[in-house]
Design a protein around this motif. Structure first.
Motif, PDB file in Angstrom:
ATOM      1  N   PHE A  13       0.978  -1.169  -0.028  1.00 25.09           N
ATOM      2  CA  PHE A  13       0.118  -0.099  -0.131  1.00 25.09           C
ATOM      3  C   PHE A  13       0.878   1.231  -0.004  1.00 25.09           C
ATOM      4  CE2 PHE A  13      -3.376  -2.928   2.055  1.00 25.09           C
ATOM      5  CZ  PHE A  13      -4.053  -3.103   0.764  1.00 25.09           C
ATOM      6  N   GLU A  14       2.077   1.118   0.519  1.00 22.40           N
ATOM      7  CA  GLU A  14       2.961   2.234   0.580  1.00 22.40           C
ATOM      8  C   GLU A  14       3.411   2.560  -0.779  1.00 22.40           C
ATOM      9  OE1 GLU A  14       5.152   2.193   4.322  1.00 22.40           O
ATOM     10  OE2 GLU A  14       6.822   3.090   2.865  1.00 22.40           O
ATOM     11  N   ARG A  19       2.420   6.452  -5.741  1.00 27.50           N
ATOM     12  CA  ARG A  19       2.190   6.630  -7.145  1.00 27.50           C
ATOM     13  C   ARG A  19       1.170   7.856  -7.461  1.00 27.50           C
ATOM     14  NH1 ARG A  19       4.501   2.538 -10.362  1.00 27.50           N
ATOM     15  NH2 ARG A  19       3.505   3.672 -12.080  1.00 27.50           N
ATOM     16  N   GLY A  20       0.401   8.280  -6.361  1.00 27.56           N
ATOM     17  CA  GLY A  20      -0.486   9.501  -6.722  1.00 27.56           C
ATOM     18  C   GLY A  20      -1.717   8.590  -7.300  1.00 27.56           C
ATOM     19  N   LEU A  21      -1.842   9.118  -8.484  1.00 19.53           N
ATOM     20  CA  LEU A  21      -3.055   8.684  -9.363  1.00 19.53           C
ATOM     21  C   LEU A  21      -2.766   7.269  -9.564  1.00 19.53           C
ATOM     22  CD1 LEU A  21      -3.917  11.596 -11.590  1.00 19.53           C
ATOM     23  CD2 LEU A  21      -5.044  10.866  -9.603  1.00 19.53           C
ATOM     24  N   LEU A  22      -3.861   6.493  -9.778  1.00 24.19           N
ATOM     25  CA  LEU A  22      -3.472   4.768  -9.987  1.00 24.19           C
ATOM     26  C   LEU A  22      -4.428   4.512 -11.239  1.00 24.19           C
ATOM     27  CD1 LEU A  22      -4.210   3.270  -6.776  1.00 24.19           C
ATOM     28  CD2 LEU A  22      -2.154   3.504  -7.652  1.00 24.19           C
ATOM     29  N   THR A  23      -3.702   4.012 -12.366  1.00 24.56           N
ATOM     30  CA  THR A  23      -4.249   3.432 -13.541  1.00 24.56           C
ATOM     31  C   THR A  23      -4.846   2.120 -13.090  1.00 24.56           C
ATOM     32  OG1 THR A  23      -2.311   2.369 -14.225  1.00 24.56           O
ATOM     33  CG2 THR A  23      -2.613   4.776 -14.941  1.00 24.56           C
ATOM     34  N   GLU A  24      -5.606   1.536 -13.817  1.00 23.16           N
ATOM     35  CA  GLU A  24      -6.080   0.438 -13.894  1.00 23.16           C
ATOM     36  C   GLU A  24      -5.008  -0.721 -13.718  1.00 23.16           C
ATOM     37  OE1 GLU A  24      -9.364  -0.851 -16.301  1.00 23.16           O
ATOM     38  OE2 GLU A  24      -9.131  -3.122 -15.987  1.00 23.16           O
ATOM     39  N   ALA A  25      -4.156  -0.510 -14.315  1.00 28.02           N
ATOM     40  CA  ALA A  25      -2.840  -1.495 -14.508  1.00 28.02           C
ATOM     41  C   ALA A  25      -2.332  -1.452 -13.139  1.00 28.02           C
ATOM     42  CB  ALA A  25      -1.948  -0.992 -15.739  1.00 28.02           C
ATOM     43  N   ASP A  26      -2.000  -0.280 -12.435  1.00 30.07           N
ATOM     44  CA  ASP A  26      -1.457  -0.103 -11.196  1.00 30.07           C
ATOM     45  C   ASP A  26      -2.235  -0.970 -10.171  1.00 30.07           C
ATOM     46  OD1 ASP A  26       0.523   1.601 -12.178  1.00 30.07           O
ATOM     47  OD2 ASP A  26      -0.584   3.359 -11.561  1.00 30.07           O
ATOM     48  N   VAL A  27      -3.530  -0.877 -10.256  1.00 35.11           N
ATOM     49  CA  VAL A  27      -4.167  -1.633  -9.311  1.00 35.11           C
ATOM     50  C   VAL A  27      -4.262  -2.942  -9.336  1.00 35.11           C
ATOM     51  CG1 VAL A  27      -6.727  -2.036  -8.527  1.00 35.11           C
ATOM     52  CG2 VAL A  27      -6.042   0.294  -9.220  1.00 35.11           C
ATOM     53  N   PRO A  70      -6.645   8.080  -4.978  1.00 30.38           N
ATOM     54  CA  PRO A  70      -6.011   7.602  -3.976  1.00 30.38           C
ATOM     55  C   PRO A  70      -5.721   5.972  -3.675  1.00 30.38           C
ATOM     56  CG  PRO A  70      -7.781   8.969  -3.108  1.00 30.38           C
ATOM     57  CD  PRO A  70      -7.965   8.803  -4.523  1.00 30.38           C
ATOM     58  N   ALA A  71      -4.604   5.626  -3.448  1.00 26.61           N
ATOM     59  CA  ALA A  71      -4.539   4.278  -3.095  1.00 26.61           C
ATOM     60  C   ALA A  71      -5.259   4.028  -1.979  1.00 26.61           C
ATOM     61  CB  ALA A  71      -3.017   4.015  -2.728  1.00 26.61           C
ATOM     62  N   GLN A  72      -5.657   5.052  -1.083  1.00 22.50           N
ATOM     63  CA  GLN A  72      -6.446   4.844   0.086  1.00 22.50           C
ATOM     64  C   GLN A  72      -7.788   4.216  -0.446  1.00 22.50           C
ATOM     65  OE1 GLN A  72      -4.545   7.449  -0.012  1.00 22.50           O
ATOM     66  NE2 GLN A  72      -3.956   8.396   2.253  1.00 22.50           N
ATOM     67  N   GLN A  73      -8.335   4.590  -1.707  1.00 20.18           N
ATOM     68  CA  GLN A  73      -9.703   4.079  -2.009  1.00 20.18           C
ATOM     69  C   GLN A  73      -9.544   2.441  -2.116  1.00 20.18           C
ATOM     70  OE1 GLN A  73     -11.035   6.821  -4.684  1.00 20.18           O
ATOM     71  NE2 GLN A  73     -12.864   5.774  -4.976  1.00 20.18           N
ATOM     72  N   VAL A  74      -8.339   2.139  -2.696  1.00 20.77           N
ATOM     73  CA  VAL A  74      -8.120   0.760  -2.772  1.00 20.77           C
ATOM     74  C   VAL A  74      -7.844   0.066  -1.423  1.00 20.77           C
ATOM     75  CG1 VAL A  74      -6.594  -1.197  -3.817  1.00 20.77           C
ATOM     76  CG2 VAL A  74      -6.948   0.737  -5.105  1.00 20.77           C
ATOM     77  N   ILE A  75      -7.435   0.818  -0.573  1.00 17.86           N
ATOM     78  CA  ILE A  75      -6.998   0.051   0.756  1.00 17.86           C
ATOM     79  C   ILE A  75      -8.353  -0.047   1.231  1.00 17.86           C
ATOM     80  CG2 ILE A  75      -6.066   0.532   3.131  1.00 17.86           C
ATOM     81  CD1 ILE A  75      -3.898   2.107   1.793  1.00 17.86           C
ATOM     82  N   LYS A  76      -9.326   0.851   1.478  1.00 14.90           N
ATOM     83  CA  LYS A  76     -10.512   0.902   2.121  1.00 14.90           C
ATOM     84  C   LYS A  76     -11.391  -0.260   1.493  1.00 14.90           C
ATOM     85  CE  LYS A  76     -14.168   4.196   3.287  1.00 14.90           C
ATOM     86  NZ  LYS A  76     -15.375   3.683   2.614  1.00 14.90           N
ATOM     87  N   ILE A  77     -11.422  -0.441   0.152  1.00 13.29           N
ATOM     88  CA  ILE A  77     -12.070  -1.552  -0.531  1.00 13.29           C
ATOM     89  C   ILE A  77     -11.484  -3.012   0.111  1.00 13.29           C
ATOM     90  CG2 ILE A  77     -12.763  -2.846  -2.445  1.00 13.29           C
ATOM     91  CD1 ILE A  77     -12.519  -0.211  -4.068  1.00 13.29           C
TER      92      ILE A  77
END
Ligand SMILES: Nc1nc2c(ncn2[C@@H]2O[C@H](COP(=O)(O)OP(=O)(O)O)[C@@H](O)[C@H]2O)c(=O)[nH]1
Ligand SMILES: [Mg+2]
Length: 441
Positions: A13-14, A19-27, A70-77
């Protein structure tokens, strides 16, 4: 438990966060790493697959509408789906007229007898009148173990030695409970090293004679996937109503805890976190999820603090702790309270970002040391307590004399305080706080 998984997830997550903004590939790349980390933690393959699919669907769904934030959104999910995987909060179903019957089953050594005593204590605190029943008659030592625990905790134990068949003992105990006004039976049954037919037949007979309100499997979380298989075996024969996962304080990878509910469909109701009779907690999936993700377990911390001292003080201490604003006066109070709350190392593990530190320092703050610390702080002026920086060499000598200690003792205390303060500062500026705020903790 969960340390290495937590470390890995935090690192993932760090990296995402940087990376700031995340693309679909990043996720997708991030979730591939999460998947590996879960598999390495011995989480069941199907559970991992399902989990990642759910997270991905939601994360990518967000992505379609706007460039994902934000990556936070992913972490929240991830946090939410982890809670969903862990299941519902633990709750005993004790409806209808008492006496209610709790039947504990499980393999040999899983922690049944210990947990019978822990549950007795826990339920007595809730105002119940439990009777513990020694129905493991295969080893005399098992009956004695429960009797000894009962005496220590002042909990009544029904035992008839090792000659009477367990279903009879349990039926007698139920009769006795009705006559003597106990409103709850907790049955300690026999376990083998693995599931066998004779054991299951006996448990079925106990079930038939006592009609338990809850049949709880006590499973050792340290045994990983094996615990999951065992749970399935018991569930098929007996129809479990709940799971109690023991030894969550151990250093296993944690896969069993994460897979158990999803694979068996049986809810986790309690977790055992130590050998002491008080080391039993109602299962809170949200807290466990936060802990696995390395957000610590601030809620448990606050709850424990509350149990040890009064609520306002607990709130104040927790807030100060998080704001990294405490002084030597608070430090002294903290040390006193910490002693009431349990081993310091365990408490530190509950604080975000401290899991590792908790493992490393584990100082046994003995009564003696606490007295010394108190004496030293008592010999300081209020100004010195608020602002320890001003304590120079001559002040140190004065404090040592005043408290009947040595300058080395004073130095050690000041060093310890500075270290604690530094850790608190790290915590308050580290990612831990953002995570907590984001998740509404
Ligand atoms: N660390 C730890 N040890 C536990 C826990 N629960 C039980 N134990 C230990 O596991 C061992 C077996 O427990 P016992 O209750 O005798 O198991 P039983 O054979 O299923 O009745 C004992 O040494 C207990 O102290 C727990 O939550 N944490
Ligand atoms: Mg036992």
């Amino acid at each position: 438990m969960f340390e290495s998984l937590t470390d890995k997830l935090q690192a993932i997550f760090e990296r995402m966060g940087k990376r700031g903004l995340l693309t679909e590939a990043d996720v997708k790349a991030g979730l591939r790493e999460v998947r590996l980390a879960l598999l390495e933690a011995d989480v069941n393959y199907k559970v991992v697959k399902d989990f990642i699919r759910r997270v991905q669907e939601r994360a990518v769904g967000v992505e379609i509408h706007r460039r994902l934030s934000p990556a936070q959104q992913v972490i929240k999910i991830v946090h939410e789906e982890l809670i969903a995987t862990l299941g519902e909060p633990g709750r005993l179903q004790l409806e209808g007229p008492p006496p209610h019957v709790l039947m504990l089953v499980g393999l040999h050594g899983s922690g049944k007898t210990t947990t019978v005593a822990k549950l007795g204590l826990w339920l007595r605190k809730k105002g119940r009148r439990p009777l513990l029943v020694a129905a493991d008659t295969y080893r005399p030592a098992a009956v004695r173990q429960l009797e000894v625990l009962g005496r220590q905790l002042d909990l009544p134990v029904h035992s008839e030695g090792t000659e009477v068949p367990p279903p009879e003992i349990c039926a007698h105990a139920l009769e006795r409970a009705r006559q003597e006004g106990y409103d709850l039976l907790i049955l300690d049954t026999a376990g083998r090293h693995q599931i066998d037919d004779a054991m299951m037949a006996e448990l079925e007979a106990v079930k038939a004679r006592t009609q338990p309100h809850e049949i709880l499997l006590v499973a050792d979380a340290m045994t990983g996937q094996e615990a999951v298989n065992v749970a399935q075996g018991f569930h098929q024969r007996l129809g479990l109503t709940g799971l109690i996962l023991t030894k969550l304080d151990g250093d296993a990878r944690g896969g069993a805890a994460i897979s158990m509910r999803a694979v068996t469909g049986v809810p986790i109701k309690f977790v055992g976190v130590g050998e002491k009779p008080t080391a039993l907690e109602l299962f809170h999936p949200d807290r466990l999820a936060s802990r696995i993700l390395g957000m610590g377990d601030v809620l448990t911390l606050i709850e424990r603090a509350e149990a040890a001292f009064d609520q306002e003080e607990a709130q104040r201490a927790a807030e100060k702790l998080l704001r990294a604003e405490f002084d030597l006066e608070d430090f002294r109070q903290q040390l006193q309270q910490l002693k009431k709350m349990g081993p310091l190392s365990q408490l530190l593990e509950l604080i975000p970002g401290f899991q590792q530190i908790g493992k490393e320092i584990a100082p046994e703050v003995t009564d003696q040391e606490l007295k010394k610390i108190e004496a030293i702080i008592n010999s300081m002026t209020p100004e010195e307590r608020r602002n320890p920086r001003i304590i120079n060499a001559s002040r140190r000598r004065r404090i040592a004399r005043g408290s009947g200690t040595t300058v080395a003792d004073v130095n050690a205390l000041l060093r310890q305080f500075r270290q604690t303060q530094k850790m608190m500062k790290q915590l308050s500026k580290g990612g831990g706080r953002d995570l907590l705020r984001m998740l509404g903790l």
